[in-house]
Write an enzyme that holds these catalytic residues in place. Structure first.
Site, PDB file in Angstrom:
ATOM      1  N   PRO A  16       1.897  -1.614   8.593  1.00 19.10           N
ATOM      2  CA  PRO A  16       1.289  -0.778   7.556  1.00 19.10           C
ATOM      3  C   PRO A  16       0.260  -1.576   6.771  1.00 19.10           C
ATOM      4  O   PRO A  16       0.538  -2.682   6.315  1.00 19.10           O
ATOM      5  CB  PRO A  16       2.485  -0.378   6.676  1.00 19.10           C
ATOM      6  CG  PRO A  16       3.514  -1.421   6.933  1.00 19.10           C
ATOM      7  CD  PRO A  16       3.318  -1.881   8.340  1.00 19.10           C
ATOM      8  N   MET A  17      -0.939  -1.015   6.625  1.00 23.73           N
ATOM      9  CA  MET A  17      -2.010  -1.675   5.886  1.00 23.73           C
ATOM     10  C   MET A  17      -2.646  -0.664   4.943  1.00 23.73           C
ATOM     11  O   MET A  17      -3.063   0.423   5.375  1.00 23.73           O
ATOM     12  CB  MET A  17      -3.058  -2.260   6.839  1.00 23.73           C
ATOM     13  CG  MET A  17      -2.557  -3.424   7.672  1.00 23.73           C
ATOM     14  SD  MET A  17      -3.802  -4.079   8.825  1.00 23.73           S
ATOM     15  CE  MET A  17      -3.697  -2.859  10.143  1.00 23.73           C
ATOM     16  N   ALA A  18      -2.710  -1.024   3.665  1.00 19.97           N
ATOM     17  CA  ALA A  18      -3.232  -0.113   2.641  1.00 19.97           C
ATOM     18  C   ALA A  18      -4.666   0.272   2.957  1.00 19.97           C
ATOM     19  O   ALA A  18      -5.509  -0.586   3.233  1.00 19.97           O
ATOM     20  CB  ALA A  18      -3.153  -0.767   1.267  1.00 19.97           C
ATOM     21  N   GLN A  70       6.753   3.447   5.468  1.00 20.35           N
ATOM     22  CA  GLN A  70       7.132   2.234   4.759  1.00 20.35           C
ATOM     23  C   GLN A  70       7.208   2.502   3.261  1.00 20.35           C
ATOM     24  O   GLN A  70       6.282   3.064   2.677  1.00 20.35           O
ATOM     25  CB  GLN A  70       6.170   1.074   5.010  1.00 20.35           C
ATOM     26  CG  GLN A  70       6.731  -0.232   4.419  1.00 20.35           C
ATOM     27  CD  GLN A  70       5.805  -1.411   4.524  1.00 20.35           C
ATOM     28  OE1 GLN A  70       4.758  -1.422   3.889  1.00 20.35           O
ATOM     29  NE2 GLN A  70       6.181  -2.420   5.288  1.00 20.35           N
ATOM     30  N   CYS A 101       4.611  -7.600   0.660  1.00 20.82           N
ATOM     31  CA  CYS A 101       3.316  -7.452   0.011  1.00 20.82           C
ATOM     32  C   CYS A 101       3.091  -8.578  -0.999  1.00 20.82           C
ATOM     33  O   CYS A 101       3.917  -8.799  -1.879  1.00 20.82           O
ATOM     34  CB  CYS A 101       3.229  -6.096  -0.684  1.00 20.82           C
ATOM     35  SG  CYS A 101       1.632  -5.807  -1.472  1.00 20.82           S
ATOM     36  N   LYS A 141      10.387  -5.557   6.324  1.00 20.02           N
ATOM     37  CA  LYS A 141       9.340  -6.536   6.619  1.00 20.02           C
ATOM     38  C   LYS A 141       9.250  -7.483   5.438  1.00 20.02           C
ATOM     39  O   LYS A 141       9.267  -7.057   4.280  1.00 20.02           O
ATOM     40  CB  LYS A 141       7.999  -5.836   6.834  1.00 20.02           C
ATOM     41  CG  LYS A 141       6.868  -6.780   7.272  1.00 20.02           C
ATOM     42  CD  LYS A 141       5.686  -5.998   7.813  1.00 20.02           C
ATOM     43  CE  LYS A 141       4.626  -6.968   8.366  1.00 20.02           C
ATOM     44  NZ  LYS A 141       3.603  -7.297   7.397  1.00 20.02           N
ATOM     45  N   ASN A 203       5.215 -11.585  13.093  1.00 20.17           N
ATOM     46  CA  ASN A 203       3.931 -11.093  12.589  1.00 20.17           C
ATOM     47  C   ASN A 203       3.128 -12.286  12.088  1.00 20.17           C
ATOM     48  O   ASN A 203       3.659 -13.176  11.445  1.00 20.17           O
ATOM     49  CB  ASN A 203       4.190 -10.090  11.463  1.00 20.17           C
ATOM     50  CG  ASN A 203       2.935  -9.572  10.792  1.00 20.17           C
ATOM     51  OD1 ASN A 203       2.885  -9.429   9.582  1.00 20.17           O
ATOM     52  ND2 ASN A 203       1.906  -9.273  11.563  1.00 20.17           N
ATOM     53  N   ASP A 205      -1.183 -13.806  12.943  1.00 16.91           N
ATOM     54  CA  ASP A 205      -2.125 -14.454  13.867  1.00 16.91           C
ATOM     55  C   ASP A 205      -2.013 -13.951  15.303  1.00 16.91           C
ATOM     56  O   ASP A 205      -2.159 -14.716  16.257  1.00 16.91           O
ATOM     57  CB  ASP A 205      -1.948 -15.978  13.839  1.00 16.91           C
ATOM     58  CG  ASP A 205      -2.333 -16.582  12.496  1.00 16.91           C
ATOM     59  OD1 ASP A 205      -2.922 -15.852  11.673  1.00 16.91           O
ATOM     60  OD2 ASP A 205      -2.038 -17.767  12.260  1.00 16.91           O
ATOM     61  N   ARG A 228      -3.973  -7.275  11.110  1.00 16.65           N
ATOM     62  CA  ARG A 228      -5.425  -7.454  11.069  1.00 16.65           C
ATOM     63  C   ARG A 228      -6.057  -7.544  12.452  1.00 16.65           C
ATOM     64  O   ARG A 228      -7.246  -7.266  12.609  1.00 16.65           O
ATOM     65  CB  ARG A 228      -5.762  -8.699  10.243  1.00 16.65           C
ATOM     66  CG  ARG A 228      -5.401  -8.565   8.760  1.00 16.65           C
ATOM     67  CD  ARG A 228      -5.644  -9.874   8.017  1.00 16.65           C
ATOM     68  NE  ARG A 228      -4.778 -10.932   8.523  1.00 16.65           N
ATOM     69  CZ  ARG A 228      -5.072 -12.226   8.460  1.00 16.65           C
ATOM     70  NH1 ARG A 228      -6.220 -12.628   7.944  1.00 16.65           N
ATOM     71  NH2 ARG A 228      -4.216 -13.129   8.934  1.00 16.65           N
TER      72      ARG A 228
END
Length: 369
Positions: A16-18, A70, A101, A141, A203, A205, A228
């Site tokens: 999940p990414m804002a 999430q 976060c 996470k 998680n 790289d 990313r």
């Protein structure tokens, strides 16, 4: 990989990414390969109050199964109510809890990557979530800890296993590292050794499918979480599926094929947000990620990055050299990076690591995501 009743293959999760993992982006990724695709983090308070912003953020496309939400929360009571609401109203098939976060507005209230330091509070939150989830699997996470002097991931992992959490994902950085430096994959291996009874996902790289295979081989983790690395590259999930199935085939789109995905992405955001100008403005942040490595002039990049309508975006994309091949050496870091000088925490947060009390003003004053 089994996460509660869910069978997940390939063992891949979209982090999940804002502002990124909304329904249009998830659909693009899901079309490429299978796995779990998690929506943007939402606050538990926003959900139980049925905040309009929050309710929009948990909308799923009809093609999305299973559906993953999430949650971010600090108060066990509110977390429990939010999870019960998801279970009873059928809002999702899987609940993930955010303890990773690192942003100041979250950690200064004791949430996100700050929370696992309070082992007692972490246990209360996990117990409330699992107790209210019914048949839904609850995962978490987290990060390694607040900083190198305050590592929490091994204690947090054991607590999670004891409280019935179905799987754990570890971003192998501390909160102080933010997104800088190099992820400590050895920590993922140590966590897997500490909690062999439940799946551990790594998680950090993973910029290409071969990185995912290498992480699994080096750490023994059960699966990977990709954040990313998929920015501007939803086809990474096809590469991941191929890799885990033993195929060497990798997607290498031309610039014209990338442009076609870009306009589909922007069109999807327009349907999601209902307001074209807002949707196109939101899409602008993706432009640089999609075009990374390709030869595109400064003026054209500026035109695409300032488009205010779908027609304007289409006109700019039409000017690209569509037969330009996929550029080499693009499996490199993208998105935000850099370390923080310190992690903002509530006063006295580090005094008692076993405290189970909810910090004052813990829940965000602004409901939503």
């Amino acid at each position: 990989m089994k996460i509660g009743p869910l069978g997940v293959w390939p063992p891949v999760v979209l982090a999940p990414m804002a502002g990124i993992t909304n329904a249009p982006f998830r659909v693009l990724c899901r079309e490429q390969g299978a796995g779990l695709f998690v929506c943007e983090m939402i606050t538990t308070r926003g959900l139980v109050e049925r905040n309009p912003k929050t309710m929009r953020m948990i909308r799923f496309d009809g093609s999305e199964r299973p559906r993953s939400i999430q949650l971010y929360g600090v108060d066990p009571v509110i977390v429990g109510r939010a999870v019960r609401m998801i279970a009873e109203e059928g809002l999702a098939d899987h609940v993930d809890l955010n303890f990773g976060c690192p942003v100041p507005k979250v950690t200064r209230r004791g949430g996100g990557s700050a929370l696992p330091y309070k082992r007692g509070l972490l246990r209360r939150i996990l117990r409330a979530a699992v107790a209210n989830a019914g048949t839904l699997p609850v995962t978490m996470k987290m990060r390694k800890g607040i900083d190198d002097d305050h590592l929490t991931y091994l204690d947090a992992g054991r607590i999670a296993a004891e409280e019935g959490v179905a799987a754990i994902a570890l971003h192998a950085r501390t909160a102080r590292q933010h997104y800088g430096g190099v992820a400590d994959w050895a920590a993922i291996a140590r966590l897997k050794e500490a909690v062999p009874e439940i799946p551990v996902l790594g998680n950090g790289d993973i910029w290409c499918a071969d990185d995912a295979l290498r992480m699994v081989a080096e750490t023994g983790c059960d699966g990977v979480v990709v954040g990313r690395g998929c920015l501007g590259r939803p086809w990474l999930f096809r590469d991941l599926e191929n890799a885990f199935n033993g195929s060497p085939e990798r997607v290498r789109p031309t610039l014209g094929e990338v442009a076609a995905v870009m306009i589909r992405h922007a069109e999807g955001l327009t349907r999601c947000f209902d307001i074209e100008r807002y949707a196109v403005a939101d899409f602008r942040k993706h432009v640089g990620w999609y075009l990374k490595g390709f030869t595109v002039g400064t003026e054209l990049r500026r035109e695409l990055g300032t488009a205010e309508s779908l027609d304007g975006l289409r006109a700019g994309l039409a000017k690209l050299e569509h037969d330009q091949p996929w550029p080499p050496n693009t499996d490199t870091p993208r998105g935000k990076s850099g370390e923080r000088s310190k992690v903002l925490l509530p006063d006295g947060w580090l005094d008692d690591p076993w405290d189970g009390a909810v910090p004052e003003d813990a829940e965000s004053e602004v409901s939503g995501g």
